[in-house]
Design an enzyme around this catalytic site. Structure first.
Site, PDB file in Angstrom:
ATOM      1  N   SER A  31      65.450  55.732  49.140  1.00  0.00           N
ATOM      2  CA  SER A  31      66.784  55.788  48.597  1.00  0.00           C
ATOM      3  C   SER A  31      67.114  57.154  48.638  1.00  0.00           C
ATOM      4  O   SER A  31      66.812  57.718  47.752  1.00  0.00           O
ATOM      5  CB  SER A  31      66.664  55.241  47.275  1.00  0.00           C
ATOM      6  OG  SER A  31      66.293  53.816  47.198  1.00  0.00           O
ATOM      7  N   LEU A  32      68.236  57.583  49.717  1.00  0.00           N
ATOM      8  CA  LEU A  32      68.419  58.813  49.774  1.00  0.00           C
ATOM      9  C   LEU A  32      69.780  59.148  48.849  1.00  0.00           C
ATOM     10  O   LEU A  32      69.798  59.991  47.739  1.00  0.00           O
ATOM     11  CB  LEU A  32      68.594  59.339  51.311  1.00  0.00           C
ATOM     12  CG  LEU A  32      68.455  60.588  51.661  1.00  0.00           C
ATOM     13  CD1 LEU A  32      67.169  61.344  51.274  1.00  0.00           C
ATOM     14  CD2 LEU A  32      68.539  60.820  52.969  1.00  0.00           C
ATOM     15  N   HIS A  33      70.920  58.404  49.277  1.00  0.00           N
ATOM     16  CA  HIS A  33      72.068  58.530  48.538  1.00  0.00           C
ATOM     17  C   HIS A  33      72.811  59.886  48.818  1.00  0.00           C
ATOM     18  O   HIS A  33      74.057  59.994  48.263  1.00  0.00           O
ATOM     19  CB  HIS A  33      72.097  58.025  47.239  1.00  0.00           C
ATOM     20  CG  HIS A  33      71.305  56.632  47.079  1.00  0.00           C
ATOM     21  ND1 HIS A  33      71.440  55.720  48.204  1.00  0.00           N
ATOM     22  CD2 HIS A  33      70.408  56.237  46.336  1.00  0.00           C
ATOM     23  CE1 HIS A  33      70.761  54.724  48.020  1.00  0.00           C
ATOM     24  NE2 HIS A  33      69.890  55.092  46.830  1.00  0.00           N
ATOM     25  N   CYS A  51      68.307  56.740  37.537  1.00  0.00           N
ATOM     26  CA  CYS A  51      69.033  56.985  38.527  1.00  0.00           C
ATOM     27  C   CYS A  51      70.537  56.378  37.971  1.00  0.00           C
ATOM     28  O   CYS A  51      70.621  55.376  37.418  1.00  0.00           O
ATOM     29  CB  CYS A  51      68.805  56.027  39.868  1.00  0.00           C
ATOM     30  SG  CYS A  51      67.363  56.540  40.500  1.00  0.00           S
ATOM     31  N   ASN A  77      77.606  48.546  44.419  1.00  0.00           N
ATOM     32  CA  ASN A  77      77.919  47.268  43.194  1.00  0.00           C
ATOM     33  C   ASN A  77      78.123  47.985  41.872  1.00  0.00           C
ATOM     34  O   ASN A  77      77.274  48.088  41.186  1.00  0.00           O
ATOM     35  CB  ASN A  77      76.895  46.383  43.652  1.00  0.00           C
ATOM     36  CG  ASN A  77      76.540  45.958  45.001  1.00  0.00           C
ATOM     37  OD1 ASN A  77      77.234  45.379  45.493  1.00  0.00           O
ATOM     38  ND2 ASN A  77      75.274  46.185  45.438  1.00  0.00           N
ATOM     39  N   GLU A  86      63.047  40.314  37.539  1.00  0.00           N
ATOM     40  CA  GLU A  86      63.994  39.612  38.108  1.00  0.00           C
ATOM     41  C   GLU A  86      63.522  39.688  39.661  1.00  0.00           C
ATOM     42  O   GLU A  86      62.928  40.633  39.921  1.00  0.00           O
ATOM     43  CB  GLU A  86      65.408  40.180  38.031  1.00  0.00           C
ATOM     44  CG  GLU A  86      66.184  39.738  36.607  1.00  0.00           C
ATOM     45  CD  GLU A  86      67.485  40.134  36.499  1.00  0.00           C
ATOM     46  OE1 GLU A  86      68.039  39.489  35.528  1.00  0.00           O
ATOM     47  OE2 GLU A  86      67.967  41.077  37.071  1.00  0.00           O
ATOM     48  N   CYS A 137      72.332  52.847  38.894  1.00  0.00           N
ATOM     49  CA  CYS A 137      71.331  51.642  38.964  1.00  0.00           C
ATOM     50  C   CYS A 137      71.224  51.082  37.614  1.00  0.00           C
ATOM     51  O   CYS A 137      70.813  51.676  36.673  1.00  0.00           O
ATOM     52  CB  CYS A 137      70.124  51.812  39.583  1.00  0.00           C
ATOM     53  SG  CYS A 137      68.996  50.491  39.442  1.00  0.00           S
ATOM     54  N   CYS A 172      71.956  45.072  45.156  1.00  0.00           N
ATOM     55  CA  CYS A 172      71.228  46.228  45.069  1.00  0.00           C
ATOM     56  C   CYS A 172      71.844  46.927  43.939  1.00  0.00           C
ATOM     57  O   CYS A 172      72.991  47.242  43.571  1.00  0.00           O
ATOM     58  CB  CYS A 172      71.657  46.811  46.390  1.00  0.00           C
ATOM     59  SG  CYS A 172      70.273  47.404  47.321  1.00  0.00           S
ATOM     60  N   SER A 210      60.248  50.260  48.847  1.00  0.00           N
ATOM     61  CA  SER A 210      61.534  51.280  48.758  1.00  0.00           C
ATOM     62  C   SER A 210      61.295  52.326  47.746  1.00  0.00           C
ATOM     63  O   SER A 210      60.675  51.923  46.596  1.00  0.00           O
ATOM     64  CB  SER A 210      62.789  50.501  48.717  1.00  0.00           C
ATOM     65  OG  SER A 210      63.919  51.295  48.181  1.00  0.00           O
ATOM     66  N   GLY A 231      62.038  48.638  38.879  1.00  0.00           N
ATOM     67  CA  GLY A 231      60.887  49.545  38.854  1.00  0.00           C
ATOM     68  C   GLY A 231      60.772  50.404  40.329  1.00  0.00           C
ATOM     69  O   GLY A 231      61.559  50.212  41.256  1.00  0.00           O
ATOM     70  N   GLU A 232      60.052  51.479  40.277  1.00  0.00           N
ATOM     71  CA  GLU A 232      59.655  52.454  41.179  1.00  0.00           C
ATOM     72  C   GLU A 232      58.200  52.328  41.741  1.00  0.00           C
ATOM     73  O   GLU A 232      57.178  52.094  41.228  1.00  0.00           O
ATOM     74  CB  GLU A 232      59.637  53.648  40.836  1.00  0.00           C
ATOM     75  CG  GLU A 232      59.227  55.051  41.831  1.00  0.00           C
ATOM     76  CD  GLU A 232      59.732  54.740  43.238  1.00  0.00           C
ATOM     77  OE1 GLU A 232      58.705  54.747  44.131  1.00  0.00           O
ATOM     78  OE2 GLU A 232      60.870  55.257  43.285  1.00  0.00           O
ATOM     79  N   CYS A 256      62.213  50.430  34.285  1.00  0.00           N
ATOM     80  CA  CYS A 256      62.052  51.312  35.313  1.00  0.00           C
ATOM     81  C   CYS A 256      61.957  52.879  34.522  1.00  0.00           C
ATOM     82  O   CYS A 256      62.571  52.943  33.633  1.00  0.00           O
ATOM     83  CB  CYS A 256      63.206  51.538  36.573  1.00  0.00           C
ATOM     84  SG  CYS A 256      62.788  52.689  37.757  1.00  0.00           S
ATOM     85  N   CYS A 283      63.260  39.713  47.523  1.00  0.00           N
ATOM     86  CA  CYS A 283      63.122  41.109  46.834  1.00  0.00           C
ATOM     87  C   CYS A 283      62.686  41.009  45.615  1.00  0.00           C
ATOM     88  O   CYS A 283      62.954  40.267  44.710  1.00  0.00           O
ATOM     89  CB  CYS A 283      64.553  41.316  46.653  1.00  0.00           C
ATOM     90  SG  CYS A 283      64.693  43.141  45.638  1.00  0.00           S
TER      91      CYS A 283
END
Length: 346
Positions: free
Chosen positions: A220-222, A118, A296, A94, A121, A339, A197, A165-166, A114, A107
């Site tokens: 991506s810290l979070h 996480c 989200n 996507e 996600c 996201c 990212s 994906g990473e 992936c 994006c």
């Protein structure tokens, strides 16, 4: 017996010249084909109009162009467009077009699925089937740019590698795709308009420093607390905040590029002023800015978005500490394009 055709876009211009020498064709023909593939984004040998018909037929016998196709597109009420793309091997990925008054952002995905898990996600709940090739990432940019022009009469201005994906686990292909997107004999976009990212792989962040990349890096810290980050991002167990801070300092010393920290604010998890204080300390390592992102919700996880007042207080705390902080409102939620929502449903 049927011989396997060569994926022509996997060849550098020099390798292409070698192939053309074998065909007894002059080197400038290889250059012309390379231009068709990367500058004009041509995916059909028959459209390469400055080549003779016999040569085009010969190319079709020897080579293949494994281009992506738009499988289906969904339009959000806020004008975001999410597309599923079909790959040559029938895998599906996507990508999203995010239009704004001053920019058009693509994006793009870097893997089918992936390999990270996480917890918040949707893509993290899919298995990783394979890495994308450079041309498959390039094609997403070309197709999303086309959508921007067709629907909003404006070309793409920005690209974020924030889809499925990473990116740093597909390092070589991601860098090669950026090279083709930014090259004069490619799409000629500015590296400064591209952001990669990562969930945070310390040794690959160092490698970005060694390669002195020109594009932007987002992390991506979070959570700025190891225990909390371990719970939601298992990758943190091998890439602690200390290891990431060291890698980021090294990266900054080599590139002089400030970093963006992405921070999703979850209700009653990482949304207190104590969390904001920990984040502000992490921000002292190198020049940076913080994007606070609305969460989200997805069906796989039971996290909730923090309340608006908590988010505003969190951002205000960081700003008072002199940290450049933006609150990013989500786009495309109604079509699962926001996201953390990308997961091929059908």
């Amino acid at each position: 017996m049927e011989h396997t055709r060569i994926d022509i876009r996997s060849l550098s211009v020099d390798k292409l010249k070698e192939q053309f020498a074998l065909l007894k064709e002059p080197a400038f023909r290889a250059k012309q084909v390379y231009e068709w593939l990367w500058e004009k984004s041509c995916t059909d040998f028959d459209e390469m109009s400055n080549l003779s018909k016999p040569l085009r037929e010969k190319l079709k016998e020897l080579f293949v162009i494994n281009n992506l196709n738009v499988h289906q597109s969904q339009f959000s009420a806020d004008k975001t467009i999410k597309s599923t793309f079909k790959l040559y091997d029938s895998n599906i990925i996507e990508g999203v077009l995010i239009p704004a008054a001053d920019r058009m952002t693509a994006c793009v995905s870097s893997q089918v699925g992936c390999s990270l898990t996480c917890k918040f996600c949707a893509t993290g709940y899919m298995e990783r089937k394979r890495n994308l090739n450079p041309d498959e990432i390039y094609d997403q940019v070309v197709l999303i740019d086309r959508q921007a022009k067709q629907n909003y009469q404006a070309p793409l201005t920005n690209i974020v590698y924030m889809g499925m994906g990473e990116p740093l686990l597909n390092y070589a292909n991601v860098l090669k795709s950026i090279e083709r997107i930014t090259a004069k004999d490619g799409l000629n976009m500015a590296a400064k308009r591209i952001t990669v990212s990562t969930a945070g792989i310390a040794k690959m962040i160092r490698k970005l420093g060694d390669d002195e990349v020109r594009f932007n890096l987002a992390l991506s810290l979070h959570a700025a607390d190891d225990e909390k980050r371990n719970t939601i991002m298992p990758i943190n167990e091998q890439n602690s905040l200390e290891a990431l801070a060291d890698a980021l300092k090294y990266y900054y010393s080599k590139t002089r590029n400030p970093v963006t920290y992405e921070y999703i604010v979850f209700n009653d998890f990482n949304d207190s002023l104590r969390d904001a204080e920990q984040l502000s300390k992490f921000c002292r390592h190198i020049p940076c800015k913080v994007n606070i992102i609305e969460y989200n919700p997805i069906s796989f996880a039971d996290f909730q978005n923090a309340g608006t007042d908590r988010i505003d207080a969190f951002a205000e705390y960081l700003r008072r500490k002199g940290i450049n902080t933006n609150i990013r409102r989500s786009r495309g939620k109604d079509i699962d394009a926001a996201c953390g929502q990308l997961a091929v449903k059908n």
